[in-house]
Every structure is written in structure tokens, then in C-alpha cells.
Design a protein around this motif. Structure first.
Motif, PDB file in Angstrom:
ATOM      1  N   ILE A   1       1.642   1.023  -2.458  1.00  0.00           N
ATOM      2  CA  ILE A   1       1.800   0.530  -3.881  1.00  0.00           C
ATOM      3  C   ILE A   1       3.247  -0.119  -3.167  1.00  0.00           C
ATOM      4  CG2 ILE A   1       3.557   1.380  -6.146  1.00  0.00           C
ATOM      5  CD1 ILE A   1       2.556   3.952  -5.368  1.00  0.00           C
ATOM      6  N   PRO A   2       2.699  -1.732  -3.059  1.00  0.00           N
ATOM      7  CA  PRO A   2       3.969  -2.543  -2.326  1.00  0.00           C
ATOM      8  C   PRO A   2       5.440  -2.875  -3.328  1.00  0.00           C
ATOM      9  CG  PRO A   2       1.401  -3.784  -2.423  1.00  0.00           C
ATOM     10  CD  PRO A   2       1.647  -2.626  -3.714  1.00  0.00           C
ATOM     11  N   ARG A   3       5.349  -2.449  -4.435  1.00  0.00           N
ATOM     12  CA  ARG A   3       6.549  -2.520  -5.633  1.00  0.00           C
ATOM     13  C   ARG A   3       7.379  -1.626  -5.014  1.00  0.00           C
ATOM     14  NH1 ARG A   3       4.712   1.183  -8.510  1.00  0.00           N
ATOM     15  NH2 ARG A   3       3.755   0.787 -10.677  1.00  0.00           N
ATOM     16  N   LEU A   4       6.856  -0.345  -4.628  1.00  0.00           N
ATOM     17  CA  LEU A   4       7.849   0.404  -3.858  1.00  0.00           C
ATOM     18  C   LEU A   4       8.631   0.349  -2.889  1.00  0.00           C
ATOM     19  CD1 LEU A   4       6.294   3.035  -5.895  1.00  0.00           C
ATOM     20  CD2 LEU A   4       7.920   1.584  -6.706  1.00  0.00           C
ATOM     21  N   ASN A   5       8.075  -0.837  -1.935  1.00  0.00           N
ATOM     22  CA  ASN A   5       8.440  -1.061  -0.497  1.00  0.00           C
ATOM     23  C   ASN A   5       9.768  -0.442  -0.690  1.00  0.00           C
ATOM     24  OD1 ASN A   5       9.114  -2.258   1.838  1.00  0.00           O
ATOM     25  ND2 ASN A   5       7.337  -3.399   2.500  1.00  0.00           N
ATOM     26  N   LEU A   6      10.314   0.574  -0.057  1.00  0.00           N
ATOM     27  CA  LEU A   6      11.556   1.109   0.187  1.00  0.00           C
ATOM     28  C   LEU A   6      12.501  -0.031   1.038  1.00  0.00           C
ATOM     29  CD1 LEU A   6      13.484   3.158  -0.445  1.00  0.00           C
ATOM     30  CD2 LEU A   6      13.170   4.180   1.822  1.00  0.00           C
ATOM     31  N   PHE A   7      12.252  -0.681   2.193  1.00  0.00           N
ATOM     32  CA  PHE A   7      13.260  -2.128   2.532  1.00  0.00           C
ATOM     33  C   PHE A   7      12.942  -2.791   2.107  1.00  0.00           C
ATOM     34  CE2 PHE A   7      10.158   1.016   5.815  1.00  0.00           C
ATOM     35  CZ  PHE A   7      11.291   1.260   6.919  1.00  0.00           C
ATOM     36  N   ASP A   8      12.135  -3.391   0.890  1.00  0.00           N
ATOM     37  CA  ASP A   8      12.359  -4.406   0.350  1.00  0.00           C
ATOM     38  C   ASP A   8      13.175  -4.315  -0.595  1.00  0.00           C
ATOM     39  OD1 ASP A   8      10.659  -5.762   2.268  1.00  0.00           O
ATOM     40  OD2 ASP A   8       8.941  -5.947   0.194  1.00  0.00           O
ATOM     41  N   VAL A   9      13.062  -3.049  -1.638  1.00  0.00           N
ATOM     42  CA  VAL A   9      14.440  -2.800  -1.875  1.00  0.00           C
ATOM     43  C   VAL A   9      15.166  -2.604  -2.289  1.00  0.00           C
ATOM     44  CG1 VAL A   9      14.670  -0.714  -4.063  1.00  0.00           C
ATOM     45  CG2 VAL A   9      12.246  -1.582  -3.997  1.00  0.00           C
ATOM     46  N   VAL A  10      15.732  -2.357  -0.528  1.00  0.00           N
ATOM     47  CA  VAL A  10      17.307  -2.171  -0.183  1.00  0.00           C
ATOM     48  C   VAL A  10      17.664  -3.394  -0.258  1.00  0.00           C
ATOM     49  CG1 VAL A  10      18.520  -1.059   1.967  1.00  0.00           C
ATOM     50  CG2 VAL A  10      16.683  -0.057   0.828  1.00  0.00           C
ATOM     51  N   TYR A  11      16.645  -4.363   0.825  1.00  0.00           N
ATOM     52  CA  TYR A  11      17.278  -5.716   0.790  1.00  0.00           C
ATOM     53  C   TYR A  11      17.821  -6.569  -0.100  1.00  0.00           C
ATOM     54  CZ  TYR A  11      17.324 -10.302   2.370  1.00  0.00           C
ATOM     55  OH  TYR A  11      17.739 -11.956   2.766  1.00  0.00           O
ATOM     56  N   ASN A  12      16.736  -6.185  -1.482  1.00  0.00           N
ATOM     57  CA  ASN A  12      16.906  -7.146  -2.769  1.00  0.00           C
ATOM     58  C   ASN A  12      17.930  -6.491  -3.657  1.00  0.00           C
ATOM     59  OD1 ASN A  12      14.164  -8.334  -2.612  1.00  0.00           O
ATOM     60  ND2 ASN A  12      12.852  -7.069  -3.377  1.00  0.00           N
ATOM     61  N   ARG A  13      18.565  -4.886  -3.678  1.00  0.00           N
ATOM     62  CA  ARG A  13      19.827  -4.743  -4.078  1.00  0.00           C
ATOM     63  C   ARG A  13      20.706  -5.152  -3.446  1.00  0.00           C
ATOM     64  NH1 ARG A  13      17.298   0.533  -6.683  1.00  0.00           N
ATOM     65  NH2 ARG A  13      16.063  -0.708  -8.351  1.00  0.00           N
ATOM     66  N   THR A  14      20.571  -5.595  -2.190  1.00  0.00           N
ATOM     67  CA  THR A  14      21.411  -5.705  -0.827  1.00  0.00           C
ATOM     68  C   THR A  14      22.152  -7.553  -0.202  1.00  0.00           C
ATOM     69  OG1 THR A  14      21.231  -5.188   0.895  1.00  0.00           O
ATOM     70  CG2 THR A  14      22.129  -3.154  -0.566  1.00  0.00           C
ATOM     71  N   LEU A  15      21.861  -7.545   0.755  1.00  0.00           N
ATOM     72  CA  LEU A  15      21.341  -8.609   1.277  1.00  0.00           C
ATOM     73  C   LEU A  15      21.173  -9.671   0.174  1.00  0.00           C
ATOM     74  CD1 LEU A  15      21.055  -7.234   4.607  1.00  0.00           C
ATOM     75  CD2 LEU A  15      22.639  -7.210   4.181  1.00  0.00           C
ATOM     76  N   ALA A  16      20.053  -9.569  -0.736  1.00  0.00           N
ATOM     77  CA  ALA A  16      19.685 -10.566  -1.124  1.00  0.00           C
ATOM     78  C   ALA A  16      20.322 -11.408  -2.850  1.00  0.00           C
ATOM     79  CB  ALA A  16      18.305 -10.491  -1.877  1.00  0.00           C
ATOM     80  N   ASN A  17      21.934 -10.453  -2.390  1.00  0.00           N
ATOM     81  CA  ASN A  17      22.314 -11.302  -3.484  1.00  0.00           C
ATOM     82  C   ASN A  17      23.523 -11.411  -3.043  1.00  0.00           C
ATOM     83  OD1 ASN A  17      21.163  -9.420  -6.057  1.00  0.00           O
ATOM     84  ND2 ASN A  17      22.426  -7.655  -4.606  1.00  0.00           N
ATOM     85  N   ARG A  18      23.357 -12.427  -1.813  1.00  0.00           N
ATOM     86  CA  ARG A  18      23.952 -12.973  -0.756  1.00  0.00           C
ATOM     87  C   ARG A  18      23.719 -14.470  -1.399  1.00  0.00           C
ATOM     88  NH1 ARG A  18      23.448 -11.891   5.127  1.00  0.00           N
ATOM     89  NH2 ARG A  18      21.168 -12.388   4.700  1.00  0.00           N
ATOM     90  N   PRO A  19      24.999 -15.767  -1.636  1.00  0.00           N
ATOM     91  CA  PRO A  19      24.246 -16.719  -1.628  1.00  0.00           C
ATOM     92  C   PRO A  19      23.769 -17.219  -0.655  1.00  0.00           C
ATOM     93  CG  PRO A  19      27.139 -16.658  -2.145  1.00  0.00           C
ATOM     94  CD  PRO A  19      26.078 -15.172  -1.001  1.00  0.00           C
ATOM     95  N   GLY A  20      22.385 -17.953  -1.210  1.00  0.00           N
ATOM     96  CA  GLY A  20      21.594 -19.217  -0.455  1.00  0.00           C
ATOM     97  C   GLY A  20      20.126 -17.502  -0.184  1.00  0.00           C
ATOM     98  N   ALA A  21      20.617 -17.031  -0.229  1.00  0.00           N
ATOM     99  CA  ALA A  21      19.887 -15.816   0.004  1.00  0.00           C
ATOM    100  C   ALA A  21      18.594 -15.555  -0.385  1.00  0.00           C
ATOM    101  CB  ALA A  21      20.243 -14.622   0.651  1.00  0.00           C
ATOM    102  N   VAL A  22      17.034 -15.513  -0.307  1.00  0.00           N
ATOM    103  CA  VAL A  22      15.835 -15.231  -0.916  1.00  0.00           C
ATOM    104  C   VAL A  22      15.990 -13.659  -1.347  1.00  0.00           C
ATOM    105  CG1 VAL A  22      15.240 -17.086  -0.197  1.00  0.00           C
ATOM    106  CG2 VAL A  22      14.851 -15.516   1.326  1.00  0.00           C
ATOM    107  N   ARG A  23      14.934 -13.419  -1.731  1.00  0.00           N
ATOM    108  CA  ARG A  23      14.186 -12.194  -2.640  1.00  0.00           C
ATOM    109  C   ARG A  23      12.761 -12.172  -2.174  1.00  0.00           C
ATOM    110  NH1 ARG A  23      17.647  -9.057  -5.827  1.00  0.00           N
ATOM    111  NH2 ARG A  23      15.668  -8.805  -6.858  1.00  0.00           N
ATOM    112  N   LEU A  24      12.789 -10.546  -1.305  1.00  0.00           N
ATOM    113  CA  LEU A  24      11.204 -10.415  -0.886  1.00  0.00           C
ATOM    114  C   LEU A  24      10.353  -9.805  -2.236  1.00  0.00           C
ATOM    115  CD1 LEU A  24      12.455  -8.358   2.035  1.00  0.00           C
ATOM    116  CD2 LEU A  24      11.670 -10.492   2.202  1.00  0.00           C
ATOM    117  N   GLU A  25       9.014 -10.933  -2.182  1.00  0.00           N
ATOM    118  CA  GLU A  25       8.340 -10.365  -3.130  1.00  0.00           C
ATOM    119  C   GLU A  25       7.544  -9.388  -2.683  1.00  0.00           C
ATOM    120  OE1 GLU A  25       8.072 -11.436  -5.716  1.00  0.00           O
ATOM    121  OE2 GLU A  25      10.226 -13.032  -5.385  1.00  0.00           O
ATOM    122  N   TYR A  26       6.213  -8.922  -2.919  1.00  0.00           N
ATOM    123  CA  TYR A  26       5.258  -8.069  -2.911  1.00  0.00           C
ATOM    124  C   TYR A  26       4.567  -8.536  -1.530  1.00  0.00           C
ATOM    125  CZ  TYR A  26       5.791  -6.306  -7.449  1.00  0.00           C
ATOM    126  OH  TYR A  26       6.219  -5.635  -8.278  1.00  0.00           O
ATOM    127  N   ALA A  27       4.463  -7.841  -0.312  1.00  0.00           N
ATOM    128  CA  ALA A  27       3.689  -7.784   0.674  1.00  0.00           C
ATOM    129  C   ALA A  27       2.516  -8.284   0.750  1.00  0.00           C
ATOM    130  CB  ALA A  27       4.297  -6.793   2.376  1.00  0.00           C
TER     131      ALA A  27
END
Length: 180
Positions: free
Chosen positions: A71-97
Motif C-alpha cells: 500500500i504505497p500511499r501508506l509508506n510510513l517513511f514518505d508520510v513522515v518526510y512529507n509532513r516534516t522535511l518537505a515543508n521546508r522552502p525549496g523541498a519536494v514532496r515524495l509521491e508514491y514509489a
């Protein structure tokens, strides 16, 4: 650029090997950094599991990795990244693998599951051999920008030229290797 955010062929090759589109030169370092969040965090937990010889940690990591695959949309690592580090200026969000990345996660999930079961069965030598192999693959990924699982995915799909072209030490153009 500071913090290792410079463009290199090996970063581009890694992104392509993961099954993603060729990144623009300016976004390549940021995308690479985002994709490396999971291996770096996972590597820390695996190192802890090896030091402690903890079947529990290996089995929990296996469950998380297999959830990422199924269930790629539930990738815990991507969720954590997208809710934290992806919010920095210039960062990218991770899509489904994409498939190559999920295949690599499945390989890691299989290794961690097998190691966890071997530790439960008190088969320390066999578990240790697999731990060394897993740590070697993680070191190649984290320090060498080479993902064995994604590489094998491309080989098994009959795309050996593409797989070889994505090796971290292979510079140059991929225009003839990219899928049409």
C-alpha cells in the motif's frame, strides 16, 4: 552548493534507477535528498537491530517495508518526510514509489523478515550472514548511491542496458536508454 546539494551524474542515475523521471538539473539534488530519507532512517534502525540482535526490531521493520510495498500511499517513511522535511522552502514532496523502488523495499522487507525469524529460531550464524549482506547493501545505497534492489528490478525486467546505465559511476546521457 552547501550541504551536498550539488548536481552530480550519480544523483541523477540514482533517481532514474528508482523509476522516476529524469529530474531537471536544478531539482535533482533536492529530489535525491528526499529519496535518501528512507534509506538513511531505515539504516539507523537496522544498525540498531544488528547491535541489539533484536528479532522484534527486524520483524517490525519488515512489516513496515511490506506495508510500503503493498500500500504505497501508506509508506510510513514518505508520510513522515512529507509532513516534516518537505515543508521546508525549496523541498519536494515524495509521491508514491514506482515499481523499482517498491521492489527494493520488498527485498529489504524479505531480508529483515528472514533475519527476524532466524533470530527467533536462534540461528545466529545464518542471521549474521544475512545481516552482513543487508548492511553491505545499505552501505552501497547510502554511501555509494547504488540501490541493489532497483538495479535487480531493471535486470529482471530485461532492461540490462538501462540498469547498467544507472550505475553511480556511469556519467553521460540516457536519451537512448529511457523508455519511450
Amino acid at each position: 552548493m552547501a550541504g551536498g546539494l550539488e548536481y552530480t551524474d550519480s544523483k541523477r542515475n540514482f533517481i532514474l534507477q528508482q523509476g522516476l523521471e529524469r529530474p531537471a538539473q536544478e531539482s535533482c539534488p533536492v529530489r535525491f535528498s528526499a529519496l535518501m530519507f528512507q534509506p538513511r532512517l531505515l539504516g539507523s534502525f537496522i544498525l540498531l537491530a544488528v547491535i541489539l540482535q533484536s528479532s522484534t526490531i527486524f520483524l517490525v521493520l519488515s512489516g513496515i517495508l511490506w506495508l510500503n510495498v503493498l500500500i504505497p500511499r501508506l509508506n510510513l517513511f514518505d508520510v513522515v518526510y512529507n509532513r516534516t522535511l518537505a515543508n521546508r522552502p525549496g523541498a519536494v514532496r515524495l509521491e508514491y514509489a514506482p515499481s523499482p523502488r517498491r521492489f527494493a523495499q520488498g527485498m529489504a522487507g524479505s531480508f529483515t523478515l528472514t533475519i527476524g525469524v532466524l533470530l527467533l529460531l536462534q540461528r545466529g550464524t545464518a542471521a549474521l550472514v544475512l545481516q552482513v549482506l543487508l548492511l553491505a547493501a545499505l552501505a552501497a545505497l547510502i554511501f555509494g548511491r547504488f540501490c541493489l534492489g532497483s538495479f535487480l528490478y531493471h535486470l529482471l525486467r530485461g532492461r540490462s542496458d538501462f540498469a547498467i546505465g544507472t550505475l553511480p559511476w556511469k556519467p553521460g546521457s540516457f536519451s537512448d536508454l529511457l523508455p519511450r
